[in-house]
Motif scaffolding. Sequence first.
Motif, short mmCIF file in Angstrom:
data_model
loop_
_atom_site.label_atom_id
_atom_site.label_comp_id
_atom_site.label_asym_id
_atom_site.label_seq_id
_atom_site.Cartn_x
_atom_site.Cartn_y
_atom_site.Cartn_z
N ILE A 83 0.85 -1.21 0.00
CA ILE A 83 0.00 0.00 0.00
C ILE A 83 0.87 1.25 0.00
N ARG A 84 1.91 1.23 0.83
CA ARG A 84 2.80 2.39 0.93
C ARG A 84 3.52 2.63 -0.41
N LYS A 85 3.93 1.56 -1.05
CA LYS A 85 4.64 1.68 -2.34
C LYS A 85 3.72 2.28 -3.40
N VAL A 86 2.48 1.83 -3.42
CA VAL A 86 1.51 2.34 -4.41
C VAL A 86 1.24 3.81 -4.18
N LEU A 87 0.99 4.19 -2.92
CA LEU A 87 0.64 5.58 -2.61
C LEU A 87 1.82 6.53 -2.81
N ASN A 88 3.05 6.04 -2.58
CA ASN A 88 4.23 6.90 -2.75
C ASN A 88 4.47 7.28 -4.21
N ALA A 89 3.83 6.55 -5.12
CA ALA A 89 3.98 6.86 -6.55
C ALA A 89 2.89 7.82 -7.02
N THR A 90 2.07 8.32 -6.08
CA THR A 90 0.97 9.22 -6.43
C THR A 90 1.09 10.53 -5.65
N GLU A 91 0.04 11.36 -5.74
CA GLU A 91 0.01 12.62 -4.98
C GLU A 91 -0.12 12.39 -3.48
#
Length: 322
Positions: A64-72
């Motif tokens: 989840i952290r990896k996915v969100l870190n690639a977004t705003e």
Amino acid sequence: MEIFKGNKIHDFMGKRIPFLGLSAVLVIASIVILFTKGLNFGIDFAGGTLVQVQYEHKAPIDKIRKVLNATEYKGSSITKFGSEEEVVIRISGVSSNLTNDIGDEMHKLLDSTGKFEIRRVDMVGPKVGGELREKGIMALSLSLIIILIYVSYRFEWRFAVASILALAHDVIIALGAISLVGVEVNLDILAAILTILGYSLNDTIIVFDRIREGVQTSKESALNSVVNNSVSRTLSRTTLTSLTTFFVVVTLYFFGGEIINGFAFTLLVGIIVGTYSSIFIAASFLVQLRFSIENFRAKEAEKVKRQKEKEKLRAMYEKGTV
């Protein structure tokens, strides 16, 4: 029902200096913690977005952290919430596009992390959070001022100052414990702090009422003796009330769920510290403020004299002699 049977008088005032010293250490330590670590303000006060997500299996926090870190939403805080399957995502600020549902956005972004459902979405703007924080501080300050006025009217100004000092002692230590543990400070924590004020004040007023009664009815001229006798008489009542409340709050803390853990923890600390201050600290402040039994009795005698004169004049008026 009594826990402390018999007419034994405990020498609380003889040990007031060690207890005041312990309280001073706790208050100073709490202030240091508050200044160095600060309070962990939640979205109610700091503003932001909270998304509660429940997975069918163990939540893949790293994914989840990896996915969100690639977004705003880079830098969002992701923590477990009560179980291995449930997480809370805290995002500083609100969604950049208010026309989109943040829940729908999270569904799309986290689709690759597994099967889940969005349980809750809370959004508070930074301006609203700041206003809530200011109103919370104002509510706490007004409560203390009103208590000061009420106790001054009901008793005497030294009683009022002693009660406010005891309440400040309880609140500071409770805030220090909240800061130390890292409890998220939201509106429910503010409600818990105000509850602590009312709970502690109730116990303190009962003790002060017994002290005033002892001053009025006994022939004892030593304040320490009157205070020891009065606190000893209320000891069973204070302990029983605190224990029954404590057991209820412990049940809430362990079985009430993650969502009210912070509220229950704050109340637990408040009950323990409030009971301690009602027994050992509030009356000690009264003694330290040099409350005078002689002056109090003189004032009470003057009040009784004025009341009798009023009753005498009223009786004469009713008989037509005035």
